[in-house]
Design a protein around this motif. Structure first.
Motif, PDB file in Angstrom:
ATOM      1  N   SER A  70       0.827  -1.214   0.000  1.00 27.51           N
ATOM      2  CA  SER A  70       0.000   0.000   0.000  1.00 27.51           C
ATOM      3  C   SER A  70       0.859   1.261   0.000  1.00 27.51           C
ATOM      4  O   SER A  70       2.060   1.209   0.270  1.00 27.51           O
ATOM      5  N   SER A 139      -8.518   0.210   1.966  1.00 28.09           N
ATOM      6  CA  SER A 139      -9.602   0.304   0.972  1.00 28.09           C
ATOM      7  C   SER A 139     -10.968   0.460   1.625  1.00 28.09           C
ATOM      8  O   SER A 139     -11.931   0.863   0.983  1.00 28.09           O
ATOM      9  N   VAL A 218      -7.291  12.851  -7.974  1.00 29.54           N
ATOM     10  CA  VAL A 218      -6.551  12.042  -6.990  1.00 29.54           C
ATOM     11  C   VAL A 218      -7.349  11.959  -5.689  1.00 29.54           C
ATOM     12  O   VAL A 218      -7.468  10.888  -5.079  1.00 29.54           O
ATOM     13  N   TRP A 221     -10.090   9.486  -6.136  1.00 29.59           N
ATOM     14  CA  TRP A 221      -9.544   8.127  -6.204  1.00 29.59           C
ATOM     15  C   TRP A 221      -9.212   7.614  -4.794  1.00 29.59           C
ATOM     16  O   TRP A 221      -9.536   6.482  -4.447  1.00 29.59           O
ATOM     17  N   VAL A 222      -8.608   8.475  -3.980  1.00 28.55           N
ATOM     18  CA  VAL A 222      -8.281   8.082  -2.601  1.00 28.55           C
ATOM     19  C   VAL A 222      -9.571   7.810  -1.829  1.00 28.55           C
ATOM     20  O   VAL A 222      -9.706   6.789  -1.141  1.00 28.55           O
ATOM     21  N   MET A 226      -8.816   3.882  -3.426  1.00 29.34           N
ATOM     22  CA  MET A 226      -7.587   3.709  -4.219  1.00 29.34           C
ATOM     23  C   MET A 226      -7.644   2.460  -5.089  1.00 29.34           C
ATOM     24  O   MET A 226      -6.733   1.637  -5.097  1.00 29.34           O
ATOM     25  N   PRO A 230      -4.275   4.638 -10.769  1.00 24.02           N
ATOM     26  CA  PRO A 230      -4.143   5.892 -10.023  1.00 24.02           C
ATOM     27  C   PRO A 230      -4.015   7.087 -10.963  1.00 24.02           C
ATOM     28  O   PRO A 230      -3.289   7.009 -11.952  1.00 24.02           O
TER      29      PRO A 230
END
Ligand SMILES: [Cu+2]
Length: 285
Positions: A70, A139, A218, A221-222, A226, A230
């Motif tokens: 990670s 996640s 970003v 996405w986070v 994630m 990416p």
């Protein structure tokens, strides 16, 4: 500014050389300046830090390497006397702001799990008890510290005057809610002073953006755990720090587009600071 501080440093160096030459060790010695930073190498993995148990007070140059799988970062927290790492982990299980006895000082922010990329931060630490934690979420949104990614660090006293962090050529002020940059972020290596002007705690994640992606991509996405390709690659920055805290980071930029982001929860509504506008797209050329 760099000239002024060099002119302050140079005479000290001359004085130290003269003092050594004169062999004046018998007299009460003036405090000796620390020769340079203490190098502290921290290796992150799922879910643990490898690091020294103890370091000496002064200028610490933290080098964070990530063996993954990670994304991880390193947050340095000073604990008031009597408090332990166990107390901190227990307190962080409660929702809401961290306890007042835990002082978030920053550290090197997120680095990808390559085992090679390094995130660097200089902090001047006094003797005392510290914690190193990772607050990056898994996640399911659970911060890695809750999976055991927490380690105690003892800083032992030193009689030496701390070395100075490298002279910054760029300063970035963290504000509610903005990144204010002074200096020119050109391609190449920069020493960046990061200062939290508060009133809330903030961080600065730097991401190199994929083609046509924005910093907000970003963030999304986070927040979505994630998953998938990416939209950007983390390349350090400053880990969460309390108001008035500051540190110097060293970052090497290629020409391209970058995002600056703060993921810390807001004191009023709990939303990420990015959602309050603490997200910035920059172009380096
Ligand atoms: Cu923030």
């Amino acid at each position: 500014m760099s000239q002024a501080s060099w002119s302050r440093v140079a005479p000290l160096g001359v004085f130290a050389a003269l003092a050594l030459a004169a062999g004046c060790a018998k007299k009460e010695a003036a405090p000796v300046a620390q020769a340079g930073p203490n190098h502290v190498i921290v290796t992150a993995a799922d879910y643990a830090f490898q690091a020294p148990d103890s370091i000496t007070a002064g200028l610490e140059m933290f080098h964070l390497v990530n063996k993954g799988p990670s994304i991880h970062h390193l947050v340095i927290i000073q604990m008031d006397s009597g408090k332990t790492l166990g107390d901190l982990v227990t307190a962080l299980k409660n929702p809401g702001p961290p306890p007042a006895w835990a002082h978030f000082l920053g550290g090197p922010n997120a680095v990808p799990p390559t085992g090679v990329d390094t995130s660097v931060a200089y902090l001047t630490l006094a003797a005392g008890n510290y914690a190193m934690i990772c607050m990056v979420p898994d996640s399911a949104g659970v911060p890695h510290v809750m999976h055991g990614m927490a380690r105690a660090l003892t800083v032992t006293p030193s009689a030496a005057t701390p070395a100075a962090a490298p002279e910054p050529d760029v300063t970035i002020h963290l504000k509610d809610y903005d990144f204010v940059i002074t200096g020119n972020l050109t391609a190449g290596t920069h020493n960046i002073r990061v200062v939290n002007d508060g009133p809330q705690p903030h961080e600065m994640v730097i991401a190199a953006l994929a083609p046509r992606k924005k910093a907000m991509d970003v963030v999304k996405w986070v927040d979505a755990g994630m998953k998938g390709m990416p939209p950007g690659k983390p390349m350090g920055g400053a880990s969460p720090m309390e108001p008035s805290a500051s540190e110097t980071i060293t970052v090497t930029f290629a020409k391209g587009n970058y995002g600056l982001m703060c993921f810390l929860p807001d004191a009023k509504d709990g939303k990420e600071h990015a959602a309050h506008g603490m997200v910035k797209d920059i172009t380096v050329d």
